[in-house]
Design a protein around this motif. Sequence first.
Motif, PDB file in Angstrom:
ATOM      1  N   VAL A 177      -1.196   4.451 -19.986  1.00  7.22           N
ATOM      2  CA  VAL A 177      -1.995   3.913 -18.879  1.00  7.22           C
ATOM      3  C   VAL A 177      -1.075   3.401 -17.776  1.00  7.22           C
ATOM      4  CG1 VAL A 177      -3.595   2.096 -18.188  1.00  7.22           C
ATOM      5  CG2 VAL A 177      -3.987   3.339 -20.311  1.00  7.22           C
ATOM      6  N   GLN A 178       0.002   2.726 -18.156  1.00  5.97           N
ATOM      7  CA  GLN A 178       0.958   2.219 -17.172  1.00  5.97           C
ATOM      8  C   GLN A 178       1.528   3.356 -16.332  1.00  5.97           C
ATOM      9  OE1 GLN A 178       4.503   0.528 -18.877  1.00  5.97           O
ATOM     10  NE2 GLN A 178       5.244  -0.304 -16.943  1.00  5.97           N
ATOM     11  N   ILE A 179       1.920   4.443 -16.976  1.00  4.40           N
ATOM     12  CA  ILE A 179       2.485   5.591 -16.257  1.00  4.40           C
ATOM     13  C   ILE A 179       1.461   6.170 -15.297  1.00  4.40           C
ATOM     14  CG2 ILE A 179       3.316   7.963 -16.535  1.00  4.40           C
ATOM     15  CD1 ILE A 179       4.497   7.016 -19.252  1.00  4.40           C
ATOM     16  N   ILE A 180       0.234   6.360 -15.772  1.00  7.53           N
ATOM     17  CA  ILE A 180      -0.820   6.948 -14.937  1.00  7.53           C
ATOM     18  C   ILE A 180      -1.105   6.065 -13.730  1.00  7.53           C
ATOM     19  CG2 ILE A 180      -3.266   7.580 -14.887  1.00  7.53           C
ATOM     20  CD1 ILE A 180      -2.934   8.405 -17.859  1.00  7.53           C
ATOM     21  N   CYS A 181      -1.179   4.762 -13.927  1.00  2.00           N
ATOM     22  CA  CYS A 181      -1.438   3.844 -12.815  1.00  2.00           C
ATOM     23  C   CYS A 181      -0.277   3.831 -11.828  1.00  2.00           C
ATOM     24  CB  CYS A 181      -1.703   2.435 -13.345  1.00  2.00           C
ATOM     25  SG  CYS A 181      -3.278   2.253 -14.208  1.00  2.00           S
ATOM     26  N   ALA A 182       0.959   3.879 -12.340  1.00  2.00           N
ATOM     27  CA  ALA A 182       2.118   3.924 -11.450  1.00  2.00           C
ATOM     28  C   ALA A 182       2.111   5.203 -10.620  1.00  2.00           C
ATOM     29  CB  ALA A 182       3.405   3.823 -12.269  1.00  2.00           C
ATOM     30  N   TYR A 183       1.774   6.329 -11.241  1.00  3.69           N
ATOM     31  CA  TYR A 183       1.651   7.584 -10.494  1.00  3.69           C
ATOM     32  C   TYR A 183       0.625   7.444  -9.368  1.00  3.69           C
ATOM     33  CZ  TYR A 183       4.177  10.475 -14.001  1.00  3.69           C
ATOM     34  OH  TYR A 183       5.118  11.041 -14.824  1.00  3.69           O
ATOM     35  N   ARG A 184      -0.527   6.863  -9.708  1.00  4.95           N
ATOM     36  CA  ARG A 184      -1.586   6.753  -8.705  1.00  4.95           C
ATOM     37  C   ARG A 184      -1.162   5.885  -7.523  1.00  4.95           C
ATOM     38  NH1 ARG A 184      -3.825   9.592  -7.171  1.00  4.95           N
ATOM     39  NH2 ARG A 184      -5.330  10.150  -8.775  1.00  4.95           N
ATOM     40  N   LEU A 185      -0.507   4.751  -7.799  1.00  4.61           N
ATOM     41  CA  LEU A 185      -0.127   3.841  -6.720  1.00  4.61           C
ATOM     42  C   LEU A 185       1.019   4.401  -5.880  1.00  4.61           C
ATOM     43  CD1 LEU A 185      -0.421   0.451  -8.636  1.00  4.61           C
ATOM     44  CD2 LEU A 185      -2.066   1.504  -7.078  1.00  4.61           C
ATOM     45  N   PHE A 186       1.883   5.208  -6.487  1.00  3.86           N
ATOM     46  CA  PHE A 186       2.998   5.817  -5.756  1.00  3.86           C
ATOM     47  C   PHE A 186       2.557   7.049  -4.973  1.00  3.86           C
ATOM     48  CE2 PHE A 186       7.087   8.404  -5.972  1.00  3.86           C
ATOM     49  CZ  PHE A 186       7.719   7.713  -4.937  1.00  3.86           C
ATOM     50  N   LEU A 187       1.627   7.814  -5.535  1.00  5.74           N
ATOM     51  CA  LEU A 187       1.156   9.056  -4.914  1.00  5.74           C
ATOM     52  C   LEU A 187      -0.378   9.026  -4.827  1.00  5.74           C
ATOM     53  CD1 LEU A 187       3.534  11.431  -6.880  1.00  5.74           C
ATOM     54  CD2 LEU A 187       3.600  11.064  -4.407  1.00  5.74           C
ATOM     55  N   PRO A 188      -0.912   8.279  -3.860  1.00 10.45           N
ATOM     56  CA  PRO A 188      -2.358   8.049  -3.792  1.00 10.45           C
ATOM     57  C   PRO A 188      -3.207   9.307  -3.676  1.00 10.45           C
ATOM     58  CG  PRO A 188      -1.172   6.556  -2.328  1.00 10.45           C
ATOM     59  CD  PRO A 188      -0.184   7.569  -2.805  1.00 10.45           C
ATOM     60  N   PHE A 189      -2.650  10.369  -3.051  1.00  7.29           N
ATOM     61  CA  PHE A 189      -3.434  11.572  -2.807  1.00  7.29           C
ATOM     62  C   PHE A 189      -3.306  12.613  -3.921  1.00  7.29           C
ATOM     63  CE2 PHE A 189      -2.409   9.819   1.390  1.00  7.29           C
ATOM     64  CZ  PHE A 189      -3.679   9.709   1.943  1.00  7.29           C
ATOM     65  N   ALA A 190      -2.432  12.377  -4.889  1.00  5.56           N
ATOM     66  CA  ALA A 190      -2.191  13.374  -5.935  1.00  5.56           C
ATOM     67  C   ALA A 190      -3.328  13.402  -6.947  1.00  5.56           C
ATOM     68  CB  ALA A 190      -0.880  13.079  -6.649  1.00  5.56           C
ATOM     69  N   SER A 191      -3.686  14.599  -7.369  1.00  2.84           N
ATOM     70  CA  SER A 191      -4.612  14.746  -8.493  1.00  2.84           C
ATOM     71  C   SER A 191      -3.866  14.377  -9.771  1.00  2.84           C
ATOM     72  CB  SER A 191      -5.099  16.195  -8.570  1.00  2.84           C
ATOM     73  OG  SER A 191      -5.830  16.414  -9.747  1.00  2.84           O
ATOM     74  N   ILE A 192      -4.556  13.684 -10.690  1.00  3.34           N
ATOM     75  CA  ILE A 192      -3.942  13.310 -11.962  1.00  3.34           C
ATOM     76  C   ILE A 192      -4.805  13.849 -13.101  1.00  3.34           C
ATOM     77  CG2 ILE A 192      -3.262  11.419 -13.491  1.00  3.34           C
ATOM     78  CD1 ILE A 192      -2.623   9.751 -11.067  1.00  3.34           C
ATOM     79  N   THR A 193      -4.193  14.681 -13.946  1.00  5.63           N
ATOM     80  CA  THR A 193      -4.893  15.319 -15.056  1.00  5.63           C
ATOM     81  C   THR A 193      -4.550  14.635 -16.371  1.00  5.63           C
ATOM     82  OG1 THR A 193      -4.876  17.473 -13.946  1.00  5.63           O
ATOM     83  CG2 THR A 193      -5.215  17.479 -16.336  1.00  5.63           C
ATOM     84  N   VAL A 194      -5.583  14.376 -17.179  1.00  4.85           N
ATOM     85  CA  VAL A 194      -5.382  13.916 -18.552  1.00  4.85           C
ATOM     86  C   VAL A 194      -6.084  14.919 -19.457  1.00  4.85           C
ATOM     87  CG1 VAL A 194      -5.768  12.088 -20.231  1.00  4.85           C
ATOM     88  CG2 VAL A 194      -5.181  11.506 -17.877  1.00  4.85           C
ATOM     89  N   SER A 195      -5.310  15.614 -20.259  1.00  5.29           N
ATOM     90  CA  SER A 195      -5.820  16.751 -21.022  1.00  5.29           C
ATOM     91  C   SER A 195      -6.397  16.321 -22.359  1.00  5.29           C
ATOM     92  CB  SER A 195      -4.704  17.773 -21.248  1.00  5.29           C
ATOM     93  OG  SER A 195      -3.816  17.298 -22.253  1.00  5.29           O
ATOM     94  N   ASP A 212       0.819  -1.207   0.000  1.00 12.98           N
ATOM     95  CA  ASP A 212       0.000   0.000   0.000  1.00 12.98           C
ATOM     96  C   ASP A 212       0.853   1.258   0.000  1.00 12.98           C
ATOM     97  OD1 ASP A 212      -2.414  -1.424   0.043  1.00 12.98           O
ATOM     98  OD2 ASP A 212      -2.320  -1.630   2.232  1.00 12.98           O
ATOM     99  N   ASP A 213       2.067   1.151   0.516  1.00 13.28           N
ATOM    100  CA  ASP A 213       2.989   2.286   0.592  1.00 13.28           C
ATOM    101  C   ASP A 213       4.221   1.934  -0.237  1.00 13.28           C
ATOM    102  OD1 ASP A 213       4.317   4.592   1.247  1.00 13.28           O
ATOM    103  OD2 ASP A 213       4.804   3.976   3.307  1.00 13.28           O
ATOM    104  N   LEU A 214       4.330   2.512  -1.422  1.00 15.30           N
ATOM    105  CA  LEU A 214       5.387   2.140  -2.358  1.00 15.30           C
ATOM    106  C   LEU A 214       6.673   2.914  -2.106  1.00 15.30           C
ATOM    107  CD1 LEU A 214       2.965   0.824  -3.803  1.00 15.30           C
ATOM    108  CD2 LEU A 214       3.929   1.631  -5.963  1.00 15.30           C
TER     109      LEU A 214
END
Length: 387
Positions: free
Chosen positions: A296-314, A50-52
Amino acid sequence: MSTTRTDHMKYLPHMDILSSDMLDDVLLYRNAFHNEDYTDRDVRSALQKDDLSPHDFMALLSTAALPFLEKMAQKAKTVTREHFGNSVALFTPVYFANYCENHCFYCGFNSHNNIKRARLTEEELHTECRSIASTGLEEVLMLTGESRRMSDVEYIGKAVKIARSYFRVIGLEIYPVNVAEYKYLHDCGADYVTVFQETYNSDTYEKLHLAGSKRIFPYRFYAQERAILGGMRGVGFAALLGLDDYQRDAVATGIHAALLQRKYPHAEIALSCPRLRPIINNDKINPKDVDERRLVQIICAYRLFLPFASITVSSRENARFRNNIIKIAATKISAGVCVGIGAHLDAEGTEKGDEQFEISDNRSFSEVYAAVKDAGMQPVTSDYIFV
């Protein structure tokens, strides 16, 4: 005849210098990433946590993780729902000037590109903002080309004040400025600042940025920290995927955001995932090696590493991709996008100045709003109430 260029690692006289080793730390992680070092065992281990750690994050960005993409997406979806529910924030960019003093090969605004230049007057800014606000949007991202001469800080501040009279949330994506200047823009009404580092490979950065203040690599790197010190409540990070090794740049982006979040835990952290797009006079600029699966891989890795971060796809990405990625990990998307200058000034959408790049998703705000609801998500135009 040889041309002497400014040292891209040395600050210019007008630039604030922060006492920090963060750039060295981020580059250390970036350079330590070797794709071939990671195995499916590393990926499986990361997916159980849960904590990467940075090592886990790198494993999820490696080629070894591609066979596990479905599992990454499932876990990213679970983590996103835990922290953001079903909400998806909507915003639109407001391009209000495209004059630029930089020479960057990949950008439509660069000073050597023959395009129609313009900047909006105060009256035109009111018209532009009024038109956008009438659609129901409550958050905008204010953007200019990078020219202190044609779009000085005072001009940007006036634009922010005008926008604040129409919208609840104001973001900025402008040239990096000093701490005092960020404070001035915050006092004018700006809430957050986004800066694309473009690439964290300083050698590639030097080759791509031939002239202008943007050439100074460390000054750009520390822009988010200066913005926080200037009072901004949130900052955004991104590498322009496709300029260099996308895995290493994604590593650096995530580590940069994580280190700043640790140093300033009160600050809101956001990540963007832009890929290269064709520009006026150069339709051959496209992301190398970064297909949708890898995005998609990058976005998912961002989410799992930084759970609280907002992620924008423009709107660089197409409607199909954006409709699907909000079900997994993206928490913010743009709507009703026009990347030219003054495209909302008249009913015909005639642009006063040319666009920075070509977009893929031309849907209106109402169309994107409906699509978010159709995906079973909750579109949110503003999650801030000012009293």
